[in-house]
Design an enzyme around this catalytic site. Structure first.
Site, PDB file in Angstrom:
ATOM      1  N   HIS A  86     -42.921  44.148-110.595  1.00  0.00           N
ATOM      2  CA  HIS A  86     -43.829  44.638-109.715  1.00  0.00           C
ATOM      3  C   HIS A  86     -44.262  43.702-108.424  1.00  0.00           C
ATOM      4  CE1 HIS A  86     -43.558  47.720-112.661  1.00  0.00           C
ATOM      5  NE2 HIS A  86     -43.834  48.701-111.360  1.00  0.00           N
ATOM      6  N   GLU A 322     -36.098  57.090-117.538  1.00  0.00           N
ATOM      7  CA  GLU A 322     -36.231  55.476-117.487  1.00  0.00           C
ATOM      8  C   GLU A 322     -35.779  55.025-118.901  1.00  0.00           C
ATOM      9  OE1 GLU A 322     -39.750  54.206-114.922  1.00  0.00           O
ATOM     10  OE2 GLU A 322     -40.636  55.700-116.138  1.00  0.00           O
ATOM     11  N   ASP A 346     -36.481  50.505-114.909  1.00  0.00           N
ATOM     12  CA  ASP A 346     -36.767  50.533-116.247  1.00  0.00           C
ATOM     13  C   ASP A 346     -35.434  50.982-117.051  1.00  0.00           C
ATOM     14  OD1 ASP A 346     -39.366  49.628-117.071  1.00  0.00           O
ATOM     15  OD2 ASP A 346     -40.169  51.261-115.939  1.00  0.00           O
ATOM     16  N   CYS A 393     -35.937  56.785-108.077  1.00  0.00           N
ATOM     17  CA  CYS A 393     -37.096  56.262-107.086  1.00  0.00           C
ATOM     18  C   CYS A 393     -37.263  54.701-107.668  1.00  0.00           C
ATOM     19  CB  CYS A 393     -38.315  56.769-107.510  1.00  0.00           C
ATOM     20  SG  CYS A 393     -38.770  57.022-109.127  1.00  0.00           S
TER      21      CYS A 393
HETATM   22  C1  PEP Z   1     -38.395  52.409-112.325  1.00  0.00           C
HETATM   23  O1  PEP Z   1     -38.798  52.053-113.467  1.00  0.00           O
HETATM   24  O2  PEP Z   1     -37.347  52.521-111.539  1.00  0.00           O
HETATM   25  C2  PEP Z   1     -39.647  52.805-111.435  1.00  0.00           C
HETATM   26  C3  PEP Z   1     -39.449  53.581-110.355  1.00  0.00           C
HETATM   27  O3  PEP Z   1     -41.000  52.834-112.019  1.00  0.00           O
HETATM   28  P1  PEP Z   1     -41.613  51.537-112.046  1.00  0.00           P
HETATM   29  O4  PEP Z   1     -40.956  50.346-111.275  1.00  0.00           O
HETATM   30  O5  PEP Z   1     -43.077  51.489-111.646  1.00  0.00           O
HETATM   31  O6  PEP Z   1     -41.761  51.183-113.300  1.00  0.00           O
HETATM   32 MG    MG Z   2     -40.549  52.728-114.348  1.00  0.00          MG
END
Ligand code: PEP
Ligand code: MG
Length: 455
Positions: A86, A322, A346, A393
């Site tokens: 993140h 995920e 994920d 996403c």
């Molecule tokens: C992902 O896991 O690809 C996602 C979009 O969610 P995050 O990155 O917030 O875990």
């Molecule tokens: Mg995720």
């Protein structure tokens, strides 16, 4: 305070367990935040530089990164971390070029030394000569000219040369970003990481506060769709005031929908705020980290109770794909979900069993690995058979190579950090769907991520 925290952090950093070792950064983060409260000012606080710099650090926490001033930070290079951590996601949304997981050698540079950072290639050039600097400036100018051309065309839809439209939307973490997303050419929000509204504060935002934030977004979006992901706390997103018990494997622990189902004091007010905001614009709900059909049914049942309580209108409810079990159960899950959005960050870590923030494994945890692509292919096929649409996403959607393969696999919507929107739209407009389908087919047959990238 500083001495004790440093000592403790060193102890943690010297542990054998890689996951526990990484917690040293969290400890330092908490230590710094307390120190900031104890002392009026703190020279080292990130973001208080007097001249633009490239920041080289062991690692940065998501909250430190969020505080960085992009006008002063020309680039970031961290010894640890991974490209889908993140911290990296926040750097990308701030449009700060970044290299993560570069290894400890980068920490040995003198503080005032000159270097060139190429975030696209992931290269840091130390002690460049005049010729190198000249070349870097030239490349920078060409790159800026390209970005400017992409920006000028950012409101044109991404229609391939053979007429297929791919929706290009943005990932955001807060109310102010909705407006920026529209200005950057996004056709809506494919992922609101709602948990970001819960970070950097002392208590959870109330239902009313959330309603105000979500409806500010629908106002800024002015009729464009907004997909609100319910809280995805856990993993590398910690919310200290929730005092959640420490877990040996936080990425395999009570995170995402599991936490929501266990904490109706968090889940219900959020759902109420979302249903209220849905009266102000086109909102969809998305549940994170769904691993089983039972979880989806339980989450939907709570959402329906909340909706009936409020007398609110029905909204589409989708899920993030995920977890490998969600891919394998996609035909069954499609019966209870209006759409799927693949979280490749994920999904990659769970398919390859490689922690997305792991300093030495994150490099191999590449979403372009054929194992991940095959998972996405299975998801799209199951969704199509059930008449559902699939978006992506995760970080892969905002990478030109990734976006093309995803379009070729039949993904209808790509959601990415705001700075990637214009570039991806322009890349897609230059391609034909038929070519991208052929590319995707070849990618599925590869043996490694490197082979896929070489295509
Ligand atoms: C992902 O896991 O690809 C996602 C979009 O969610 P995050 O990155 O917030 O875990
Ligand atoms: Mg995720």
């Amino acid at each position: 305070w500083r001495q004790s925290i440093d000592e403790r952090a060193q102890e943690v950093a010297s542990l054998d367990d890689a996951l526990l070792k990484e917690r040293a950064v969290d400890l330092q983060d908490v230590g710094h935040r307390v120190l900031r409260l104890l002392a009026d000012t703190l020279e080292e606080e990130p973001g208080t530089f007097t001249m633009p710099v490239i920041l080289v650090a062991e690692d940065l926490s998501p909250s430190d990164t969020a505080r960085l001033d992009p006008a002063m930070i020309l680039g970031i290079c961290t010894a640890g971390g991974g490209p889908t951590s993140h911290t990296a996601i926040i750097a990308r949304s701030l449009d700060i070029p970044a290299i993560v997981g570069a290894g400890p050698a980068v920490l040995h540079q003198p503080e005032d030394s000159l270097c060139i950072l190429d975030g696209d290639a992931g290269n840091l050039y130390l002690e460049p000569g005049d010729g190198d600097l000249h070349l870097a400036h030239q490349v920078q100018q060409q790159w800026q000219a390209l970005r400017e051309a992409e920006r000028l065309a950012c409101y044109q839809p991404a229609i391939t040369t053979d007429g297929q439209r791919i929706e290009v939307v943005a990932n955001i973490g807060g109310a102010s970003e909705a407006e920026q997303a529209v200005a950057a050419g996004a056709e809506g929000i494919g992922l609101l990481r709602s948990e970001f509204l819960f970070l950097q504060r002392a208590e959870p935002p109330s239902e009313d506060e959330q309603f105000i934030a979500y409806s500010a977004m629908t106002r800024a979006l002015n009729g464009l769709p907004l997909i609100i992901r319910t809280l995805d706390i856990g993993g590398d997103k910690e919310v200290p005031y929730l005092s959640l018990p420490a877990e040996d494997n936080p990425f395999l622990g009570v995170r995402g929908i599991r936490l929501c189902l266990a904490r109706s004091d968090l889940f219900r007010p959020q759902l109420r705020a979302i249903y209220r905001a849905a009266a102000t614009g086109p909102v969809k709900i998305m549940f994170p980290m769904i691993a089983t059909v039972e979880e989806l049914r339980a989450a939907r049942a709570i959402a329906e109770e909340v909706r009936v309580e409020l007398g609110a209108a029905v909204v589409d409810i989708g899920i993030m794909i995920e977890v490998p079990s969600a891919v394998l159960m996609a035909p069954e899950l499609a019966a209870h979900a209006d759409f799927f959005s693949v979280g490749t960050n994920d999904l990659t870590q769970y398919v390859l069993a490689m922690d997305r923030g792991h300093p030495s494994l994150a490099r191999q945890a590449d979403a372009l690995h054929p194992a991940v692509l095959r998972m996405i292919d299975m998801t799209v096929k199951a969704a199509t058979a059930a008449g559902r649409w699939v978006g992506v996403c995760g970080g892969m959607a905002g990478e030109p190579k990734g976006a093309m393969i995803l379009a070729g696999l039949g993904v209808a919507e790509l959601s990415m950090s705001i700075p990637s929107v214009a570039a991806i739209k322009s890349r897609l407009r230059a391609q034909s769907l038929v070519d991208m389908q052929a590319l995707a087919k070849r990618a599925l047959a590869c043996q490694s991520a490197a082979e896929v990238r070489a295509l």
